[in-house]
Enzyme design. Structure first.
Site, PDB file in Angstrom:
ATOM      1  N   HIS A  62      -4.715  -2.855  -3.781  1.00  0.00           N
ATOM      2  CA  HIS A  62      -3.980  -2.205  -4.867  1.00  0.00           C
ATOM      3  C   HIS A  62      -4.038  -3.047  -6.141  1.00  0.00           C
ATOM      4  O   HIS A  62      -4.326  -2.524  -7.220  1.00  0.00           O
ATOM      5  CB  HIS A  62      -2.497  -2.017  -4.496  1.00  0.00           C
TER       6      HIS A  62
ATOM      7  N   LYS B  32       7.596  10.091   4.341  1.00  0.00           N
ATOM      8  CA  LYS B  32       6.741   9.119   5.027  1.00  0.00           C
ATOM      9  C   LYS B  32       7.553   8.045   5.748  1.00  0.00           C
ATOM     10  O   LYS B  32       6.996   7.255   6.484  1.00  0.00           O
ATOM     11  CB  LYS B  32       5.810   8.420   4.026  1.00  0.00           C
TER      12      LYS B  32
ATOM     13  N   ARG C 109     -10.964   3.745  -0.802  1.00  0.00           N
ATOM     14  CA  ARG C 109     -11.409   2.642   0.044  1.00  0.00           C
ATOM     15  C   ARG C 109     -12.696   3.001   0.761  1.00  0.00           C
ATOM     16  O   ARG C 109     -13.618   2.230   0.838  1.00  0.00           O
ATOM     17  CB  ARG C 109     -10.336   2.292   1.079  1.00  0.00           C
TER      18      ARG C 109
ATOM     19  N   SER D  45      -2.158  -0.477   3.610  1.00  0.00           N
ATOM     20  CA  SER D  45      -0.793  -0.958   3.822  1.00  0.00           C
ATOM     21  C   SER D  45      -0.370  -0.797   5.276  1.00  0.00           C
ATOM     22  O   SER D  45       0.254  -1.682   5.847  1.00  0.00           O
ATOM     23  CB  SER D  45       0.184  -0.200   2.918  1.00  0.00           C
TER      24      SER D  45
END
Length: 165
Positions: free
Chosen positions: A20, A44, A93, A131
């Site tokens: 990030h 989430k 990514r 993450s």
């Protein structure tokens, strides 16, 4: 010279990783203002609270003057309009991110044709970092120091200890 603008980089940042921060610093080289918009994302069930995620993002980006960190809990295009930002930044990514991100970009453009989405792929050394993988690795005692800022690592260890008790 490129015409510089304000760009919004949204995410849950749970926690913020070197991937990030790499994308943020690269965007800061291209835009006058980078707004890191930390999503509440109650659906989430984030590991860190919204306040913790904002504080960690502020800590990680404190040496980049044109970066600000805010929270948001509305539609992203509405936030863009509120902030008078015309560009949304999304990080990529791997190829697996691409399909979802293109769908999201298309929906946002359909709702708000005046807002553009651009993509910056993570640097090769951070392309596999997420993450959720960092949290999972840390939860089983793995060394995550190469993936997150030392202050984020301390916060992660503290939060893991709280959740074990």
């Amino acid at each position: 010279m490129m015409n510089k603008n304000k760009i919004i980089y949204p995410g849950t940042f749970d926690p913020i990783t070197y991937g990030h921060s790499n994308i943020i610093s690269r965007a800061a080289n291209l835009f006058d203002e980078v707004v890191v918009a930390v999503a509440e994302s109650s659906k989430k069930q984030p590991f860190f609270s919204l306040e913790q995620r904002i504080n960690l993002a502020q800590e990680v980006t404190k040496n980049i003057p044109q970066v600000s960190v805010i929270k948001f809990d509305c539609m992203l295009v509405d936030l863009a309009h509120q902030l008078n930002a015309k560009i949304i930044l999304r990080g990529l990514r791997a190829v697996s991110d691409f399909e979802y991100e293109v769908q999201l970009s298309g929906m946002n453009h359909q709702i708000a044709p005046d807002i553009e989405t651009i993509f910056i792929s993570a640097s090769q050394e951070h392309a596999f970092v997420s993450s959720s993988l960092v949290r999972e690795m840390a939860s089983i005692g793995g060394d995550v120091s190469q993936f997150i800022d030392p202050k984020v690592q301390i916060a992660l260890k503290q939060e893991l200890l709280k959740k074990k008790c």
